[in-house]
Design an enzyme around this catalytic site. Structure first.
Site, PDB file in Angstrom:
ATOM      1  N   CYS A   1       2.071 -23.526 -23.838  1.00  0.00           N
ATOM      2  CA  CYS A   1       1.574 -22.656 -22.763  1.00  0.00           C
ATOM      3  C   CYS A   1       2.611 -21.631 -22.294  1.00  0.00           C
ATOM      4  CB  CYS A   1       1.086 -23.492 -21.598  1.00  0.00           C
ATOM      5  SG  CYS A   1      -0.245 -24.607 -22.067  1.00  0.00           S
TER       6      CYS A   1
ATOM      7  N   HIS B   1       0.626 -18.825 -15.619  1.00  0.00           N
ATOM      8  CA  HIS B   1      -0.135 -19.551 -16.627  1.00  0.00           C
ATOM      9  C   HIS B   1      -1.317 -20.208 -15.936  1.00  0.00           C
ATOM     10  CE1 HIS B   1      -1.494 -22.165 -19.678  1.00  0.00           C
ATOM     11  NE2 HIS B   1      -0.998 -23.266 -19.126  1.00  0.00           N
TER      12      HIS B   1
ATOM     13  N   ASN C   1      -7.830 -23.393 -19.475  1.00  0.00           N
ATOM     14  CA  ASN C   1      -6.439 -23.247 -19.921  1.00  0.00           C
ATOM     15  C   ASN C   1      -6.442 -22.820 -21.388  1.00  0.00           C
ATOM     16  OD1 ASN C   1      -3.827 -23.578 -20.833  1.00  0.00           O
ATOM     17  ND2 ASN C   1      -3.514 -25.574 -19.856  1.00  0.00           N
TER      18      ASN C   1
HETATM   19  N1  COA Z   1     -14.110 -36.283 -14.650  1.00  0.00           N
HETATM   20  C1  COA Z   1     -14.189 -37.328 -13.792  1.00  0.00           C
HETATM   21  N2  COA Z   1     -13.179 -38.193 -13.591  1.00  0.00           N
HETATM   22  C2  COA Z   1     -12.055 -37.971 -14.290  1.00  0.00           C
HETATM   23  C3  COA Z   1     -11.905 -36.925 -15.194  1.00  0.00           C
HETATM   24  C4  COA Z   1     -13.000 -36.052 -15.363  1.00  0.00           C
HETATM   25  N3  COA Z   1     -12.973 -34.991 -16.190  1.00  0.00           N
HETATM   26  N4  COA Z   1     -10.671 -36.967 -15.737  1.00  0.00           N
HETATM   27  C5  COA Z   1     -10.053 -38.033 -15.183  1.00  0.00           C
HETATM   28  N5  COA Z   1     -10.891 -38.641 -14.307  1.00  0.00           N
HETATM   29  C6  COA Z   1     -10.656 -39.825 -13.508  1.00  0.00           C
HETATM   30  C7  COA Z   1      -9.556 -40.691 -14.053  1.00  0.00           C
HETATM   31  O1  COA Z   1     -10.077 -41.560 -15.055  1.00  0.00           O
HETATM   32  C8  COA Z   1      -9.122 -41.451 -12.823  1.00  0.00           C
HETATM   33  O2  COA Z   1     -10.036 -42.483 -12.596  1.00  0.00           O
HETATM   34  P1  COA Z   1      -9.536 -43.918 -12.068  1.00  0.00           P
HETATM   35  O3  COA Z   1      -8.907 -43.634 -10.730  1.00  0.00           O
HETATM   36  O4  COA Z   1     -10.787 -44.680 -12.001  1.00  0.00           O
HETATM   37  O5  COA Z   1      -8.552 -44.394 -13.073  1.00  0.00           O
HETATM   38  C9  COA Z   1      -9.296 -40.414 -11.706  1.00  0.00           C
HETATM   39  O6  COA Z   1     -10.171 -39.395 -12.225  1.00  0.00           O
HETATM   40  C10 COA Z   1      -8.007 -39.787 -11.257  1.00  0.00           C
HETATM   41  O7  COA Z   1      -7.299 -39.384 -12.417  1.00  0.00           O
HETATM   42  P2  COA Z   1      -5.972 -38.595 -12.302  1.00  0.00           P
HETATM   43  O8  COA Z   1      -5.468 -38.270 -13.684  1.00  0.00           O
HETATM   44  O9  COA Z   1      -5.058 -39.294 -11.364  1.00  0.00           O
HETATM   45  O10 COA Z   1      -6.496 -37.265 -11.614  1.00  0.00           O
HETATM   46  P3  COA Z   1      -5.652 -36.079 -11.064  1.00  0.00           P
HETATM   47  O11 COA Z   1      -5.963 -35.855  -9.642  1.00  0.00           O
HETATM   48  O12 COA Z   1      -4.204 -36.157 -11.459  1.00  0.00           O
HETATM   49  O13 COA Z   1      -6.273 -34.846 -11.870  1.00  0.00           O
HETATM   50  C11 COA Z   1      -5.726 -33.489 -13.731  1.00  0.00           C
HETATM   51  C12 COA Z   1      -6.221 -34.842 -13.267  1.00  0.00           C
HETATM   52  C13 COA Z   1      -5.658 -33.505 -15.238  1.00  0.00           C
HETATM   53  C14 COA Z   1      -6.719 -32.439 -13.294  1.00  0.00           C
HETATM   54  C15 COA Z   1      -4.361 -33.193 -13.081  1.00  0.00           C
HETATM   55  O14 COA Z   1      -3.507 -34.300 -13.270  1.00  0.00           O
HETATM   56  C16 COA Z   1      -3.715 -32.001 -13.654  1.00  0.00           C
HETATM   57  O15 COA Z   1      -4.193 -30.904 -13.474  1.00  0.00           O
HETATM   58  N6  COA Z   1      -2.588 -32.173 -14.357  1.00  0.00           N
HETATM   59  C17 COA Z   1      -1.876 -31.092 -14.956  1.00  0.00           C
HETATM   60  C18 COA Z   1      -2.626 -30.687 -16.176  1.00  0.00           C
HETATM   61  C19 COA Z   1      -2.079 -29.447 -16.752  1.00  0.00           C
HETATM   62  O16 COA Z   1      -1.931 -28.497 -16.067  1.00  0.00           O
HETATM   63  N7  COA Z   1      -1.822 -29.514 -18.039  1.00  0.00           N
HETATM   64  C20 COA Z   1      -1.431 -28.409 -18.774  1.00  0.00           C
HETATM   65  C21 COA Z   1      -0.062 -27.969 -18.424  1.00  0.00           C
HETATM   66  S1  COA Z   1       0.244 -26.580 -19.392  1.00  0.00           S
END
Ligand code: COA
Length: 319
Positions: free
Chosen positions: A113, A246, A276
């Protein structure tokens, strides 16, 4: 003194729009969850026969036209991509051939990215060193090819697209500074962990991510990066007119904007419509805001990126 100026921008998105509601038919997710956690409402996906180079070519042609350049004016081609058409030749060589540019150096940059930031920084160094006069710098991705479409925690995040700029030598800035970083100690937090040389797992690798940890690292790392970039120029928070980040997640973007003291009106956000698009996201967002008239000549713009590696970096420029 020679500087690097952006002469023209271009972008291209494939036709197929995939909404959150459509994804919710195949994985256990909802529009509400995706929008509240990421800000993403829809993304574009390349057609089955559409490749990264196809997207790059469209974006490049638009950027060349905007810059008033012929292909023959270009003496360096760099493509930032994590999803190249072939193992080799580089997508930059395939693109060069499509555009009828024969002879000048062409190579790909792989910094996920942050790839476009790396590529633009390299082009800037070529131009300032007098090694080239006009460079075509493209970020292009078909992330859909390496997404695990059964993993709801990652498949909702990514999209396909391409963005491009033509940069040229100028007497006035231009690019003011670039700041690049990487730390491979974080290689397993965000990865598609198979490759050509590692035969232990199936090809191609699919994206896996420890989302929470990536999120926290992105926010703190970008915070420090913004501080480093401003300090390098003795700039204060309000001196930057536009943040072109980004496009991974609106919550990460908002945290960076806060660090810069910028209201969201001065932040270019496309993640809601593009998702993304990895190396394509920054040039796509930049092109969007140039074309709709928000970013104007003379504006100070801060581009920043963070991605797998981890890699991170910024480009500060006067448009
Ligand atoms: N729909 C519904 N539930 C989802 C889901 C989806 N698409 N994806 C994950 N969940 C669930 C998980 O299974 C978890 O459930 P649980 O509590 O029963 O285990 C719950 O949502 C919370 O998951 P978590 O990973 O803690 O959520 P979060 O608040 O951290 O959000 C992201 C997840 C991916 C959106 C967030 O972590 C994020 O944006 N991370 C950075 C990603 C990024 O920018 N990557 C690229 C960098 S270049």
């Amino acid at each position: 003194m020679t500087y690097t100026r952006i002469l023209g921008t271009g972008g291209y998105l494939p036709d197929r729009v995939v909404t959150n509601a459509e994804l919710a038919r195949t994985v256990d997710t909802s529009d509400e969850w995706i929008v509240s956690r990421t800000g993403i409402r829809e993304r574009r996906l390349a057609g089955d026969r559409e490749t990264t180079c196809d997207l790059a070519e469209q974006a490049a042609r638009v950027a060349l036209e905007a810059a008033g350049c012929q292909a023959s004016d270009i003496d360096l081609v760099i493509v930032a991509t994590t999803t190249p058409d072939r193992v080799f030749p580089a997508t930059a060589c395939l693109l060069q051939d499509r555009l009828g540019i024969h002879g000048p150096p062409a190579f790909d940059v792989q910094a996920v990215c942050t790839g476009f930031i790396y590529a633009l920084s390299i082009a800037d160094k070529f131009i300032r060193a007098g090694s080239c006069r006009r460079a075509l710098v493209v970020g292009a991705e078909t992330m859909s090819r390496i997404v695990d479409w059964s993993d709801r925690s990652t498949c909702v995040l990514f999209g396909d697209g391409a963005g491009a700029v033509v940069v040229g030598a100028a007497d006035e800035p231009g690019i003011l500074s670039t700041h690049l970083h990487a730390d491979g100690a974080y290689k397993d937090l965000l990865t598609a962990n198979t490759g050509v040389s590692d035969v232990r797992a199936a090809w191609p690798g699919r994206i896996t991510m420890r989302g929470n940890e990536v999120f926290r690292m992105a926010v703190t790392t970008l915070d420090a990066l913004v501080g480093e970039t401003l300090a390098a120029h003795g700039l204060a928070q309000g001196d930057v007119r536009w943040l072109v980040p980004h496009q991974a997640n609106t919550r990460i973007i908002a945290a960076t904007a806060k660090r810069l003291g910028l209201p969201m009106e001065q932040v270019v956000v496309t993640v809601d419509r593009h998702g993304n698009t990895s190396g394509a996201s920054i040039p796509l967002a930049f092109d969007t805001a140039v074309r709709d008239g928000r970013i104007r000549r003379g504006d100070v713009v801060l581009m920043e990126g963070f991605g797998g590696g981890f890699t991170w970096g910024s480009v500060l420029l006067t448009f």
